[in-house]
Design a protein around this motif. Structure first.
Motif, PDB file in Angstrom:
ATOM      1  N   SER A  36      41.011 110.886 -17.668  1.00  0.00           N
ATOM      2  CA  SER A  36      39.826 110.129 -18.087  1.00  0.00           C
ATOM      3  C   SER A  36      39.662 108.860 -17.265  1.00  0.00           C
ATOM      4  O   SER A  36      38.532 108.429 -16.999  1.00  0.00           O
ATOM      5  CB  SER A  36      39.897 109.805 -19.575  1.00  0.00           C
ATOM      6  N   ALA A  37      40.782 108.254 -16.834  1.00  0.00           N
ATOM      7  CA  ALA A  37      40.688 107.077 -15.966  1.00  0.00           C
ATOM      8  C   ALA A  37      40.078 107.449 -14.621  1.00  0.00           C
ATOM      9  O   ALA A  37      39.257 106.707 -14.064  1.00  0.00           O
ATOM     10  CB  ALA A  37      42.070 106.450 -15.767  1.00  0.00           C
ATOM     11  N   VAL A  38      40.458 108.616 -14.105  1.00  0.00           N
ATOM     12  CA  VAL A  38      39.878 109.098 -12.846  1.00  0.00           C
ATOM     13  C   VAL A  38      38.383 109.342 -13.021  1.00  0.00           C
ATOM     14  O   VAL A  38      37.568 108.958 -12.176  1.00  0.00           O
ATOM     15  CB  VAL A  38      40.594 110.378 -12.375  1.00  0.00           C
ATOM     16  N   VAL A  39      38.015 109.985 -14.122  1.00  0.00           N
ATOM     17  CA  VAL A  39      36.602 110.279 -14.368  1.00  0.00           C
ATOM     18  C   VAL A  39      35.795 108.986 -14.436  1.00  0.00           C
ATOM     19  O   VAL A  39      34.709 108.880 -13.843  1.00  0.00           O
ATOM     20  CB  VAL A  39      36.447 111.093 -15.667  1.00  0.00           C
ATOM     21  N   ARG A  40      36.290 107.993 -15.142  1.00  0.00           N
ATOM     22  CA  ARG A  40      35.564 106.719 -15.259  1.00  0.00           C
ATOM     23  C   ARG A  40      35.428 106.025 -13.906  1.00  0.00           C
ATOM     24  O   ARG A  40      34.374 105.481 -13.579  1.00  0.00           O
ATOM     25  CB  ARG A  40      36.266 105.801 -16.260  1.00  0.00           C
ATOM     26  N   TRP A  96      55.142  98.850 -15.725  1.00  0.00           N
ATOM     27  CA  TRP A  96      54.544 100.175 -15.721  1.00  0.00           C
ATOM     28  C   TRP A  96      53.238 100.189 -14.923  1.00  0.00           C
ATOM     29  O   TRP A  96      52.683  99.138 -14.597  1.00  0.00           O
ATOM     30  CB  TRP A  96      54.275 100.629 -17.149  1.00  0.00           C
ATOM     31  N   VAL A  97      52.761 101.384 -14.630  1.00  0.00           N
ATOM     32  CA  VAL A  97      51.578 101.554 -13.799  1.00  0.00           C
ATOM     33  C   VAL A  97      50.385 101.918 -14.685  1.00  0.00           C
ATOM     34  O   VAL A  97      50.476 102.823 -15.521  1.00  0.00           O
ATOM     35  CB  VAL A  97      51.799 102.673 -12.759  1.00  0.00           C
ATOM     36  N   SER A  98      49.286 101.236 -14.505  1.00  0.00           N
ATOM     37  CA  SER A  98      48.107 101.542 -15.318  1.00  0.00           C
ATOM     38  C   SER A  98      47.423 102.801 -14.805  1.00  0.00           C
ATOM     39  O   SER A  98      47.409 103.069 -13.594  1.00  0.00           O
ATOM     40  CB  SER A  98      47.120 100.378 -15.296  1.00  0.00           C
ATOM     41  N   ALA A 148      44.041 105.822 -10.633  1.00  0.00           N
ATOM     42  CA  ALA A 148      42.702 106.372 -10.425  1.00  0.00           C
ATOM     43  C   ALA A 148      42.063 105.805  -9.159  1.00  0.00           C
ATOM     44  O   ALA A 148      41.386 106.528  -8.408  1.00  0.00           O
ATOM     45  CB  ALA A 148      41.820 106.093 -11.639  1.00  0.00           C
ATOM     46  N   ARG A 149      42.274 104.523  -8.906  1.00  0.00           N
ATOM     47  CA  ARG A 149      41.711 103.921  -7.687  1.00  0.00           C
ATOM     48  C   ARG A 149      42.346 104.520  -6.434  1.00  0.00           C
ATOM     49  O   ARG A 149      41.665 104.730  -5.416  1.00  0.00           O
ATOM     50  CB  ARG A 149      41.888 102.402  -7.726  1.00  0.00           C
TER      51      ARG A 149
END
Length: 235
Positions: A18-22, A203-205, A210-211
Motif C-alpha cells: 500500500s505504501a508503494v501504491v500511494r 527500523w525502515v519505514s 516505496a521511494r
C-alpha cells in the motif's frame, strides 16, 4: 512516469504494497493492484487521489501461471500494457532444522520463491513485446546469510535473489531490468506488536522503501539490473 504503461503491484493491500501504491499514485502512475482480499483494495482505492487510474484484481493465485496470466491480460486490456511489476507478496516463518522443517520449507518456497517466479513469467511476454519493462521483487537480508531458525525462510529469499539475477541476464537485450530489495525490519504495526521492546528508531519505514522502488521502476534506473539492494536503514 506518467507516460509509462501500468504498474502491477502485488500484495497491494499490505503495509509495503500500500505504501508503494500511494507513492506511485502521487506521481500519477496507472496502477494495477493485486491482492488476496478485495476489501483491502476497496479501502486502499478510497485513500488515493480521485484522478488515480486504478484497476483492482483480487484473489489471483500467484502460484499458478494461468491465474497470473489472466490478471496480466486484464491489465493489458485496461491500460494497453504493463511497464513494471512490483512484487511485495511473501511470507515469514522461523523454525529449527527438525521434524517440521520440510513442511516449513515447502511453505516458504511457495510463498516467496514460486510466487515471484510465476508472476514474473506471466508479465514477461507483454514487456518483451514492448521492448521495455521493470521488475522489482522483495527479498530479505537472510537471503544472503541465514541465522538460526531461518533455514526455510532464508533459502526461499535466496531463491528470489537468484531468480532476479537470472531475469536480469535473460532480459537485458529486451530492455527489461530486474532488481530486488533486501529490507531490514520494516516499521509496521505487526512488527511493533511482535517486538514490543525493540528499538524502532532504527527500523525502515514502508514509505522509504516505496521511494526506492519508485526509482527502480523509473526510466532513470535503466542502468541498474540484477541487483540485490540492501534497504536496512541504521540496523
Amino acid at each position: 512516469m506518467n507516460d509509462q504503461k501500468a504498474v502491477i503491484v502485488t500484495g497491494a493491500g499490505g503495509n509495503l504494497g500500500s505504501a508503494v501504491v500511494r507513492e506511485l499514485a502521487g506521481a500519477g502512475v496507472k496502477l494495477v493492484c493485486m491482492n488476496r482480499s478485495s476489501q483491502e483494495l476497496e479501502t486502499l482505492a478510497g485513500e488515493l487521489p480521485a484522478s488515480t487510474e486504478f484497476l483492482s484484481i483480487a484473489g489471483t493465485d500467484l502460484t499458478d501461471y494461468a491465474s497470473c496470466a489472466t490478471a496480466v491480460a486484464r491489465a493489458v486490456k485496461r491500460f494497453g500494457g504493463v511497464g513494471a511489476l512490483v512484487n511485495t507478496v511473501g511470507g515469514f516463518q522461523m523454525g529449527p532444522v527438525g521434524p517440521e522443517a520440510p513442511a516449513q520449507w515447502d511453505t516458504m518456497m511457495t510463498a516467496n520463491a514460486r510466487t515471484a517466479l510465476t508472476i514474473s513469467a506471466a508479465v514477461l511476454p507483454t514487456m518483451k513485446a514492448a521492448g521495455y519493462g521493470r521488475i522489482v521483487h522483495v527479498a530479505a537480508m537472510p537471503g544472503l546469510k541465514a541465522g538460526p531458525n531461518q533455514a526455510a525462510y532464508a533459502a526461499s529469499k535466496a531463491a528470489v535473489i537468484r531468480l532476479t539475477e537470472a531475469l536480469a541476464a535473460e532480459c537485458r537485450d529486451d530492455r527489461i531490468t530486474a532488481n530486488c530489495i533486501l529490507p531490514g525490519t520494516i516499521d509496521t504495526p505487526e512488527n511493533r506488536a511482535a517486538m514490543p521492546n525493540a528499538k524502532t528508531d532504527a527500523w525502515v519505514s514502508p514509505q522509504s522503501i516505496a521511494r526506492l522502488i519508485a526509482f527502480l521502476i523509473s526510466p532513470a534506473a535503466a542502468v541498474v539490473t540484477g541487483a540485490a539492494i540492501p534497504a536496512t536503514g541504521r540496523e
